[in-house]
Design an enzyme around this catalytic site. Structure first.
Site, short mmCIF file in Angstrom:
data_model
loop_
_atom_site.label_atom_id
_atom_site.label_comp_id
_atom_site.label_asym_id
_atom_site.label_seq_id
_atom_site.Cartn_x
_atom_site.Cartn_y
_atom_site.Cartn_z
N LYS A 118 0.80 -1.46 0.11
CA LYS A 118 0.01 0.39 0.31
C LYS A 118 0.53 0.92 0.07
CE LYS A 118 -3.06 -0.05 3.13
NZ LYS A 118 -3.81 0.46 4.51
N LYS A 130 3.00 -2.33 10.90
CA LYS A 130 2.32 -2.27 11.79
C LYS A 130 2.37 -2.79 13.11
CE LYS A 130 -2.07 -1.62 11.21
NZ LYS A 130 -2.78 -0.59 9.87
N ASP A 170 -4.71 3.49 14.24
CA ASP A 170 -6.22 2.21 13.48
C ASP A 170 -7.10 1.73 14.31
OD1 ASP A 170 -5.52 0.02 11.26
OD2 ASP A 170 -6.30 -1.12 12.40
P1 NDP Z 1 -12.13 2.93 14.58
O1 NDP Z 1 -11.70 1.96 16.04
O2 NDP Z 1 -11.99 4.36 14.85
O3 NDP Z 1 -13.37 2.08 14.08
C1 NDP Z 1 -13.58 1.56 14.09
C2 NDP Z 1 -15.53 1.22 13.26
O4 NDP Z 1 -15.65 -0.90 13.41
C3 NDP Z 1 -15.76 1.11 14.70
O5 NDP Z 1 -17.12 0.95 14.69
C4 NDP Z 1 -16.26 -0.58 15.17
O6 NDP Z 1 -16.88 -0.77 16.23
C5 NDP Z 1 -16.19 -1.46 14.21
N1 NDP Z 1 -15.57 -2.82 14.20
C6 NDP Z 1 -14.09 -3.18 14.44
N2 NDP Z 1 -13.79 -3.73 14.82
C7 NDP Z 1 -15.39 -5.01 14.34
C8 NDP Z 1 -15.41 -6.18 14.27
N3 NDP Z 1 -14.77 -6.84 14.75
N4 NDP Z 1 -16.75 -6.74 14.01
C9 NDP Z 1 -17.23 -5.59 13.82
N5 NDP Z 1 -17.18 -4.15 13.83
C10 NDP Z 1 -16.32 -4.16 14.69
O7 NDP Z 1 -10.57 2.60 13.06
P2 NDP Z 1 -10.58 2.74 12.07
O8 NDP Z 1 -12.15 3.66 11.27
O9 NDP Z 1 -9.58 3.47 11.55
O10 NDP Z 1 -10.11 1.83 10.86
C11 NDP Z 1 -11.11 1.05 10.22
C12 NDP Z 1 -10.69 -0.08 9.20
O11 NDP Z 1 -9.66 0.55 8.06
C13 NDP Z 1 -9.74 -1.14 9.63
O12 NDP Z 1 -9.81 -1.77 9.02
C14 NDP Z 1 -8.52 -0.08 9.22
O13 NDP Z 1 -7.40 -1.25 9.01
C15 NDP Z 1 -8.52 0.36 8.37
N6 NDP Z 1 -7.54 1.52 8.03
C16 NDP Z 1 -7.90 2.96 8.71
C17 NDP Z 1 -6.64 3.65 8.28
C18 NDP Z 1 -7.17 5.03 9.53
O14 NDP Z 1 -6.03 5.72 8.91
N7 NDP Z 1 -7.75 4.60 11.01
C19 NDP Z 1 -5.82 2.99 7.38
C20 NDP Z 1 -6.65 2.52 6.33
C21 NDP Z 1 -7.45 1.34 6.87
P3 NDP Z 1 -16.84 -0.89 17.27
O15 NDP Z 1 -16.70 0.07 18.31
O16 NDP Z 1 -18.31 -1.38 18.44
O17 NDP Z 1 -15.73 -2.15 18.05
O1 2IT Z 2 -4.28 0.50 7.97
C1 2IT Z 2 -3.41 2.06 7.47
O2 2IT Z 2 -3.62 2.24 6.25
C2 2IT Z 2 -3.55 2.63 8.59
N1 2IT Z 2 -3.93 2.42 9.58
C3 2IT Z 2 -2.48 4.11 9.36
C4 2IT Z 2 -1.83 3.23 8.96
C5 2IT Z 2 -0.78 5.47 9.33
O3 2IT Z 2 0.52 5.43 9.57
O4 2IT Z 2 -1.26 7.10 8.96
#
Ligand code: NDP
Ligand code: 2IT
Length: 450
Positions: A118, A130, A170
């Site tokens: 990525k 990670k 994350d």
């Molecule tokens: P957050 O913690 O902000 O939000 C996660 C969300 O997903 C919450 O609504 C949570 O619900 C839900 N969730 C998490 N685990 C589960 C599960 N096992 N089953 C059902 N719902 C679940 O995380 P992010 O928004 O940052 O991350 C979400 C996804 O995006 C992940 O896969 C992450 O790796 C990916 N990502 C994040 C980036 C970033 O910059 N933050 C960048 C690129 C990818 P609940 O509160 O009930 O647990």
């Molecule tokens: O999955 C991802 O790309 C992230 N959680 C963001 C990583 C970062 O270094 O901003």
């Protein structure tokens, strides 16, 4: 896949499984990549001779450590944390930290492995890593989270640095956690420097970082639609999750004229046929970012919405599905249902949200399928821009950062076309895997046997 390629893939994966027993998420992520890459690698003996696939699937190192902290009742608690430094061939290690009870070495290895490709796709000089811990922030007080973060950083600080490894957020790690972690690093090292991204705006954070993953996902989705002579305007959208990625995907989709009808968390889904507008989104942001509440509260506030307890959003008929919660949240049945209901695009905000068989269904159906490592690269891309601003001791305007994010997502889409065009169909999985691979592989070949 012809017989030779398929037998090479199986041979490779057999070795991987033997070397990494029980790490099923890691096996899954590698299988998807190796199925795309094997034909390419077989055609380019230089990668074969340098054993690039074998080397790329072995992390440079994994640090695993205990995090001991004291809860509000005075009891001592212990968790396990890791940093998987996967590959720094094209830049310092870069990737998020996840706090969730499901965190294992396998989960962090799959995430670290994907991060390498990525980060390469973004065009910025970032290697892949990670980390995280099996710590559950849910129900913990701010002070408990602070003590946990301080204890974690007390070990992690010796393994990171602005030119070594730069973590970020994350799942379960957002602005609050990054602030505690950064404060502790600064205290331990007596240096104010960009060793984390996603920082607060008053201490070196970048505008648009918070929004970047969600916005970037929508930009990528729009690029896919434009390529197909269409647009996301007027489309109905389902989103899973209600965290950082989901909220800003909803915001951008709405602002570009789509109607978002779902959001979810681990307790269930809300379905709002009238669509989530700015006012409702403000309620959701406050609920999730400030109050740390549960998604069913949305349905109490807005009676047009229904709460589907313990259900995922994929039963709701939509044009576009945006999985933005977690890994393996779309299985074969979900994929079948989405396709039966006429889904035109699936664009992944989360990492590896689609099981492999479901990915194959989408590819067979020839819908627009944007895999995570391309579609959600906007987050880490703006993290890269935060690193640049920190190095320059400057802050760019919102417009400057957003314009750069736009361009990066367009470039990633272009790279996917270059390597994934199959007649009229674009296989974005192959495109992203091959394009991400080449840059890292070429650097590894150039370094010789290291
Ligand atoms: P957050 O913690 O902000 O939000 C996660 C969300 O997903 C919450 O609504 C949570 O619900 C839900 N969730 C998490 N685990 C589960 C599960 N096992 N089953 C059902 N719902 C679940 O995380 P992010 O928004 O940052 O991350 C979400 C996804 O995006 C992940 O896969 C992450 O790796 C990916 N990502 C994040 C980036 C970033 O910059 N933050 C960048 C690129 C990818 P609940 O509160 O009930 O647990
Ligand atoms: O999955 C991802 O790309 C992230 N959680 C963001 C990583 C970062 O270094 O901003």
């Amino acid at each position: 896949m012809n017989a030779t390629i398929s037998s090479e893939v199986e041979k490779f994966l057999k070795g991987l499984v033997r070397r990494n027993p029980h790490e099923i998420e890691f096996h899954q992520a590698v299988r998807e990549v190796v199925e795309s890459l094997m034909p390419f690698v077989l055609e380019h003996q230089v990668y074969r001779e340098a054993q690039i696939l074998e080397r790329m699937t072995e992390p440079d190192r994994i640090v695993s450590f205990r995090v001991t902290w004291e809860d509000d009742s005075g009891s001592i608690r212990a968790n396990r944390a890791y940093r998987v430094q996967f590959n720094n061939s094209i830049g310092p290690y870069k990737g998020g930290l996840r706090f969730h009870p499901t965190v294992t070495q396998s989960v962090l290895k799959f995430l670290g492995f994907e991060q390498v490709l990525k980060n390469s796709l973004t065009g910025l000089p970032m290697g892949g890593a990670k980390g995280g811990a099996n710590f559950n922030p849910k129900g913990k007080s701010d002070r408990e989270v602070m003590r946990f973060c301080q204890s974690l950083m007390t070990e992690l600080h010796r393994h990171i640095g602005e030119n070594t490894d730069v973590p970020a957020g994350d799942i379960g790690v957002g602005a609050r956690e990054i602030s505690y972690l950064f404060g502790q690093y600064k205290r331990l090292e007596n240096r104010f420097t960009g060793i984390l991204t996603g920082k607060g705006l008053s201490f070196g954070g970048s505008l648009v970082r918070k929004e970047a993953t969600g916005y970037g996902c929508i930009y990528f989705c729009e690029n896919m639609f434009n390529q197909a002579g269409d647009s996301i305007k007027g489309k109905t959208v389902s989103v899973s999750g209600s965290g950082n990625v989901a909220l800003y995907a909803i915001e951008k989709a709405h602002s570009m004229g789509a109607k978002v009808v779902t959001a979810s968390d681990s307790s269930g889904t809300i379905h709002d046929p009238e669509g989530i507008d700015y006012e409702k989104l403000d309620f959701l942001k406050d609920l999730k970012e400030v109050k740390r509440g549960r998604i069913h509260e949305y349905a109490q506030k807005y009676p047009a919405a229904t709460f589907l307890e313990k259900q995922r959003p994929w039963q709701v008929p939509v044009d576009i599905a945006l999985p933005c919660a977690t890994q393996n949240e779309i299985d074969q049945n979900d994929a079948e249902l989405l396709l039966k209901n006429g889904v035109k695009a699936v664009c992944e905000g989360a990492n590896m949200p689609t099981e492999l068989d479901a990915v194959r269904q989408f590819l067979r159906a020839k819908i627009l399928y944007g895999p995570a490592k391309a579609a959600n690269a906007g987050g880490v891309a703006v993290s890269g821009l935060e690193q640049s601003q920190n190095a320059l001791r400057l802050s760019w305007s919102r417009d400057e950062v957003d314009t750069k994010l736009h361009t990066i997502m367009k470039d990633i889409h272009q790279k996917c076309l270059e390597h994934g065009k199959q007649g009229d169909f674009v296989n974005y999985v192959d495109g992203a895997n091959i394009a991400g691979f080449i840059k890292v592989a070429d650097a590894m070949v150039a370094y010789g046997a290291v």
